[in-house]
Design an enzyme around this catalytic site. Structure first.
Site, PDB file in Angstrom:
ATOM      1  N   ASP A 128       0.856  -1.177   0.000  1.00 27.08           N
ATOM      2  CA  ASP A 128       0.000   0.000   0.000  1.00 27.08           C
ATOM      3  C   ASP A 128       0.896   1.232   0.000  1.00 27.08           C
ATOM      4  OD1 ASP A 128      -2.538   1.354   0.411  1.00 27.08           O
ATOM      5  OD2 ASP A 128      -3.156  -0.446   1.493  1.00 27.08           O
ATOM      6  N   ASP A 230      -3.141   4.440  -2.445  1.00 28.73           N
ATOM      7  CA  ASP A 230      -4.227   4.802  -1.537  1.00 28.73           C
ATOM      8  C   ASP A 230      -4.714   6.233  -1.808  1.00 28.73           C
ATOM      9  OD1 ASP A 230      -5.637   4.286   1.167  1.00 28.73           O
ATOM     10  OD2 ASP A 230      -4.658   6.216   1.472  1.00 28.73           O
ATOM     11  N   GLU A 284      -6.681   3.129  -5.774  1.00 28.00           N
ATOM     12  CA  GLU A 284      -7.939   3.082  -5.040  1.00 28.00           C
ATOM     13  C   GLU A 284      -8.825   4.169  -5.638  1.00 28.00           C
ATOM     14  OE1 GLU A 284      -9.820   3.537  -0.611  1.00 28.00           O
ATOM     15  OE2 GLU A 284      -8.161   4.823  -1.168  1.00 28.00           O
ATOM     16  N   HIS A 350     -10.737  -3.787   3.447  1.00 35.11           N
ATOM     17  CA  HIS A 350     -10.612  -3.358   4.846  1.00 35.11           C
ATOM     18  C   HIS A 350     -11.480  -2.136   5.164  1.00 35.11           C
ATOM     19  CE1 HIS A 350      -8.151  -0.762   2.495  1.00 35.11           C
ATOM     20  NE2 HIS A 350      -8.056   0.062   3.507  1.00 35.11           N
ATOM     21  N   ASP A 351     -12.094  -1.535   4.157  1.00 32.27           N
ATOM     22  CA  ASP A 351     -12.964  -0.374   4.400  1.00 32.27           C
ATOM     23  C   ASP A 351     -14.436  -0.761   4.373  1.00 32.27           C
ATOM     24  OD1 ASP A 351     -10.892   1.462   4.671  1.00 32.27           O
ATOM     25  OD2 ASP A 351     -10.762   1.785   2.513  1.00 32.27           O
TER      26      ASP A 351
END
Ligand code: GLC
Length: 578
Positions: A128, A230, A284, A350-351
């Protein structure tokens, strides 16, 4: 004589044409093959995977310990959420040193061992890269805030207070939704699209960009195989910070995502770093529309390989969702990328809360079948599938009794913001229990021992009490467990390029329970049938569909009479076609 010769000549011509017909290569769909298109990506949240030093937090040694487990899933790539030094205001998405490892996770030496272990097993690693913002505890920011003439001042966005209050900017994580924070040291405001501890970096400053490229080289030189960028779609900003229309925050993507300058930064990043290594890159967010999405990944533009859009994952709400809507969104994205570009396919990360609790059915009766169905879906669509740790087991949402049980600042601030603005706390808690991202971050369920075998200490986040039924050990030796089904499905994708590259064609678009599609690559044709409901459904297949072999089935074999199939609740099946 002449006549006979002519007949013989024509006959020879016909024979040769027919021969040619059979020897000529069949018309082939040209596919541009790439390893990252064929890969199955396993996203792993390091904080919650495996703790080896007993501090209640997962670590790199834990990942090393579980590399054979990952290998045996059949996946090709691991995407790790941030593991860099961080004060953890946002679980590592607030980085204080980009070239070091978070203390709780281990050391650079552990990292090297982990990467070596992955590569020895043929697994690639995607890191990331969080560079829309840093932590406010990064040395750059400490310098930047110390004085107006500090050399690092322009690493961030500052607004001198003597010019008055800056125009309103929305913050996604702030309890008041305010993205400017006043700092008395230099009598100025700094910008933070996320939390106050995540100041936004100033990408207009070439020094910032070069710092980022150096950081990327540092990790690429170590051998990492890719970067997930990200929140990158937000990095370009109009730094005059003009007034935005009242209420813009309801549609903030239009004003924040893919603004002028973004493509120039990506081109530069590609030229300086990405093109120099065999690394994959994924952003993302895919911008505001299909055009943005295409521009990010169009090969000729030399920017990124992939982006991922949130349209699909955002559909499930606490009061349900429409399958027709979901099918429409996934089909539209597919068709927009049918000829050019490449998609990412996912239902969780993860969100998000857990996939089976949002898109499937996590009741004991249907949890297993619907988890398998969702994995069948992700792994049979065109695009690179991203599978989130624990979803291979059918891990579910957890019940939080109060907001105090949730460590995630973003969820907490969101909850308090809504309640302060008049929302009913009980209703709000229901929403949190359905959609809070900590649902998807609970520790990996390895076995039935204390804390699911994740840690011997108090875990940083509650372990789901259902780990007694849902865990790796319990599923390992059961041939039709979620885990083994996941492995089969991954293998099926590997064995059938049609599942990777094949054209996608939806059937029954208006059917409210069934998601059905054909995938076609040259002579290879498969049909995917997914019953997204608790009902048994009789489905009459079109005449031109001729079923051949059942390739996978999450329940018992289908009965087919006169091209009519009976699908059990949450049944998922893939057939090859004649
Ligand atoms: C991205 C991450 C999310 C994080 C945010 C701020 O959206 O996926 O977890 O909180 O960026 O870095």
């Amino acid at each position: 004589m002449k006549k006979i010769a002519l007949i013989i000549f024509i006959a020879a011509l016909i024979i040769s044409c027919n021969n040619n017909k059979s020897t000529l290569p069949k018309e082939t769909t040209s596919v541009d093959k790439k390893w990252w298109k064929e890969a199955v990506i396993y996203q792993l949240y390091p904080r919650s995977f495996k703790d080896t030093d007993g501090d209640g937090v997962g670590d790199l040694k834990g990942i090393i310990e579980k590399l054979d487990y990952i290998k045996n899933l059949g996946v090709d790539v691991v995407w790790l959420n941030p593991i860099y030094s961080s004060p953890n205001d946002d679980n590592g998405y607030d980085i204080s040193d980009y070239r070091n490892i978070m203390q709780e996770f281990g050391t650079l030496a552990d990292f090297d061992t982990m990467l070596k272990g992955m590569h020895e097993r043929g697994i690639k690693l995607v890191m990331d890269l969080v560079v829309n913002h840093s932590s406010d505890e990064h040395e750059w920011f400490k310098q930047s805030k110390s004085s107006r003439d500090n050399p690092y001042r322009n690493y961030y966005h500052w607004w001198p207070a003597e010019k008055g209050k800056p125009n309103y900017r929305y913050s996604l994580f702030d309890v008041k939704g305010e993205a400017w924070k006043y700092d008395s040291i230099t009598n100025a405001y700094y910008l933070h699209y996320f939390s106050q501890k995540q100041p936004d970096l100033n990408w207009e400053n070439p020094k910032v960009r070069n710092e980022v490229y150096d950081i990327m080289r540092f990790w690429a030189d170590k051998g990492v195989d890719g970067f997930r960028l990200d929140a990158f779609q937000f990095v370009a900003k109009d730094t005059t910070f003009p007034k935005l229309p009242d209420g813009f925050e309801k549609d903030f993507m239009q004003y924040y995502a893919v603004q002028d300058g973004l493509h120039d930064y990506l081109k530069e990043m590609n030229e300086q770093v990405l093109s120099k290594y065999d690394v994959m890159s994924v952003a993302e967010g895919a911008g505001r529309n299909f055009k943005d999405a295409h521009d990010l990944v169009d090969e000729n533009r030399k920017e990124l390989n992939m982006a991922y859009a949130f349209d699909g994952v955002g559909i499930a709400q606490h009061d349900g969702y429409s399958l027709v809507h979901l099918k429409d969104v996934f089909s539209r994205w597919d068709s927009a990328f049918a000829k050019k570009g490449w998609l990412s396919v996912f239902l969780a990360n993860h969100d998000q809360a857990r996939m089976v609790s949002r898109f499937g059915n996590d009741s004991p009766q249907f949890r297993e079948a619907s988890s398998k169905l969702l994995n069948t879906f992700i792994l049979s669509m065109r695009g690179t599938p991203y599978c989130y740790y624990g979803d291979e087991l059918g891990m579910t949402n957890i019940e939080f009794n109060s907001i105090d049980e949730i460590p995630d600042n973003a969820t907490r601030n969101g909850y308090y913001k809504a309640v302060n603005e008049g929302a009913d706390p009980v209703e709000q808690m229901k929403i949190v229990n359905f959609s809070a991202r900590d649902n998807g971050r609970t520790p990996m369920q390895w076995d039935t021992s204390i804390n699911a075998g994740f840690t011997t200490n108090t875990p940083w986040l509650k372990v789901n009490p259902n780990h007694n039924e849902i865990n790796v050990t319990a599923q390992e030796n059961v041939s039709n467990s979620c885990l083994n089904y996941f492995r089969k499905m991954v293998q099926l994708r590997k064995d059938n390029p049609v599942l990777v590259y094949g054209d996608y064609q939806q059937l029954f678009p208006k059917h409210e329970q069934i998601y059905a599609y054909k995938r076609t690559l040259n002579d290879e044709k498969v049909l995917v049938l997914l019953n997204f409901s608790e009902k048994e459904i009789h489905l009459q297949l079109p005449k031109d569909i001729s079923l051949k072999n059942e390739l996978i089935n999450n329940l018992e074999p289908l009965t087919v009479t006169d091209n009519k199939v009976l699908l059990k609740p949450y049944q998922a099946v893939i057939y090859s076609l004649k």
